[in-house]
Scaffold this active site. Structure first.
Site, short mmCIF file in Angstrom:
data_model
loop_
_atom_site.label_atom_id
_atom_site.label_comp_id
_atom_site.label_asym_id
_atom_site.label_seq_id
_atom_site.Cartn_x
_atom_site.Cartn_y
_atom_site.Cartn_z
N GLU A 1 0.82 -1.21 0.00
CA GLU A 1 0.00 0.00 0.00
C GLU A 1 0.85 1.25 0.00
OE1 GLU A 1 0.84 1.53 2.98
OE2 GLU A 1 1.84 -0.41 3.30
N GLU B 1 4.42 -0.57 1.13
CA GLU B 1 4.50 -0.71 -0.34
C GLU B 1 4.43 -2.16 -0.80
OE1 GLU B 1 8.01 1.12 -1.97
OE2 GLU B 1 7.54 3.11 -1.20
#
Lengths: 359, 359
Positions: free
Chosen positions: A182, A325
């Protein structure tokens, strides 16, 4: 029927269809592992990972050749409360960086042999239309949860649908292992609120520096979360309510990724703290998805420990990472891949003509 | 001049020539890492690994493309005391298995992109001449250290020379990262004796089940080591004396690998407990080699904790593994490789046009 038109009934049906891994497959997996040319169980967690994957795939020769990391991006209205040292614009700037290949996850996904799937499920800033981004924006960021609900229930459901649809497409393309990731300035605040609401642990026990707050900043963040929980009163027994009121679009989207993967019999590797909050919400909605989830690493963000304990999962890695991420998922995928190579490629004592233990 | 004719003076000269990593390179490495598009230090240990490799290579774009694992095999006379559940013949059988590609290390080295270099430095059983094995047998196994010295000082020195020569050839071939690995029935007993002698920790504090002893077996193993230490009185201030009297041919060989790699400015990844004992002995002989050593994993063999504390090293992985062969080194190499990919491939905030922290 999923995506924008996903209903709660659809979601329930999908959850009810999550397959249960076969006990017989687990026994066969361990029988093979114990026959290979090494002292039994001497590869520790690597064998446990191999056995789990073998069980989930229903084979004693597991393989995770095609891998993908789904990186969901979304913004957070709660940044108005000063909970992050970075401006919200960084979310969109980082999506552009992901497209250009300059971020950590680009390097680590490539190293792991995983494709990187970028999804704009709720970025607030303008974002050029890139061929490399799935444009599925449910809203331009959430509302400020410190003054009201972050999302409507319908928006949270729609974001979950985006995750489910994304995974469905990947599985149709042959992906057999999915990782979560994310990007969203402010999302460690939303994640902490979700974890606090779902576990009952006080906000002070699940907040941390995120991208780099100092001690006063962390205390302020906990106070903002306490306010958000007081203002919204999320129902701890209704994870969809929690996601809507104090979650995030990318967090709901990733909950959909977890549920979607499990419903299609595909294992999913949960990244760090924010992904962990999404996974926790997913497993509250869909307890049957639990066997399909692997924990990649233990983040240095303190609340991740609470999440992993609630999930009952041992992480593969402990590297004091806190980037998100999908970076932890990517690194853990390499070990899962190695575990499969070990289990599927080794010879047995009999095949190799190696003597076993003396009686 | 190394190999069979290595003298103690040669070894001292080689040790004196070990290069010291440049402090300036370390500063430049962190300057680059802190400029990349991520919150500073948010990749934790991965950044530390990248910084160390960058410093050792004297570049801010580190790379470890060509990797090799040196697997030294040797037998142990102390098996006559019943310290292993497996017969000594398994050492040679496993070497044949390594040549055939059926062992765990074959799969994991391949997965890590590392070549596997097999060295017979002291196997006791007949071993066919294989093109895939470096035949450098110093002796057909050690003598039983429970009744006298395992080796002569000259044999230990010769085994160290084999390790030094092996690495020299690899470095000449372009290898820039070396891992250690071993095979030798009985060698967790020898490793524990070396660790006890060098650290002063009682044998009971550094023994474990090895390939699979029960509690009574572990107690017997500790008693055998106590006897070996009493019989031989190794000099804790003279690691060569310790290696000779209670070590093993493959342990001495791996000490040579560590010293050889450091002397050529090549980082080395130490595997598990037996490799750790070799690395500890190497660093007692050559303290200047310390910056060149990476600890791959923490073995579930209890004495490995003592070794890592004595070395002052944090392992990259903790997977409860206890197989040896270089399996931990292979897995850790993947993370070192990923760390380099991250550091060398990411964009800076400036290059990517991403905003930094707000003041």
């Amino acid at each position: 029927v999923t995506g924008p038109s996903l209903t709660e009934a659809d979601l329930s049906a999908l959850i009810a269809a999550i397959p249960t891994p076969a006990k017989e497959a687990e026994r066969e997996a361990w029988a093979r592992l114990d026959s290979l040319t090494k002292p039994p169980r001497s590869l520790g967690l690597l064998e446990e990972l191999a056995a789990r994957l073998a069980t989930l795939q229903g084979t004693d020769r597991p393989a995770v050749a095609r891998k993908a990391i789904v990186l969901m991006a979304g913004d957070h209205g709660v940044t108005a409360e000063g909970v992050s040292p970075y401006p919200s614009e960084v979310t969109a700037q980082m999506v552009a960086n992901f497209v250009a290949g300059g971020a950590a996850i680009n390097q680590l996904a490539k190293h792991a042999g995983a494709s990187l799937v970028l999804v704009d499920v709720g970025v607030a800033s303008d974002l050029p239309v890139h061929a490399g981004v799935i444009h599925a924006r449910v809203a331009p960021g959430t509302a400020n949860m410190a003054v009201g609900p972050a999302m409507t229930r319908a928006q949270a459901l729609e974001a979950i649908g985006v995750g489910i649809d994304t995974v469905a497409d990947l599985v149709a393309d042959g992906v057999v292992l999915v990782g979560t990731g994310e990007m969203g300035i402010g999302n460690s605040t939303a994640a902490a609120a979700v974890v606090s609401a779902l576990t009952g642990v006080d906000p002070a026990g699940v907040v941390g520096p995120g991208t780099g707050l100092d001690d006063a900043g962390v205390r302020h963040k906990a106070a903002v979360i306490s306010r958000a929980l007081a203002v919204n009163s999320p129902d701890a027994t209704d994870a969809l309510d929690v996601l809507a009121k104090v979650g995030g679009l990318e967090i709901a989207g990733l909950a959909g990724v977890v549920i979607g993967a499990a419903s299609r019999g595909v294992p999913v590797v949960s990244d760090g703290y924010i992904s962990g909050a999404a996974t926790l919400a997913a497993l509250r909605l869909a307890p049957a998805a639990a066997p399909w989830v692997f924990a990649s690493h233990r983040s240095s963000e303190p609340g991740h420990r609470v999440v992993l304990e609630a999930l009952g999962l041992r992480p593969v890695l402990e590297l004091d990472m806190r980037l998100g991420e999908g970076t932890g998922a990517a690194l853990a995928m390499e070990l899962l891949d190695a575990a499969c190579a070990m289990m599927s490629g080794m010879s047995t004592f009999e095949e190799a003509g190696v003597s076993g233990k003396e009686s």
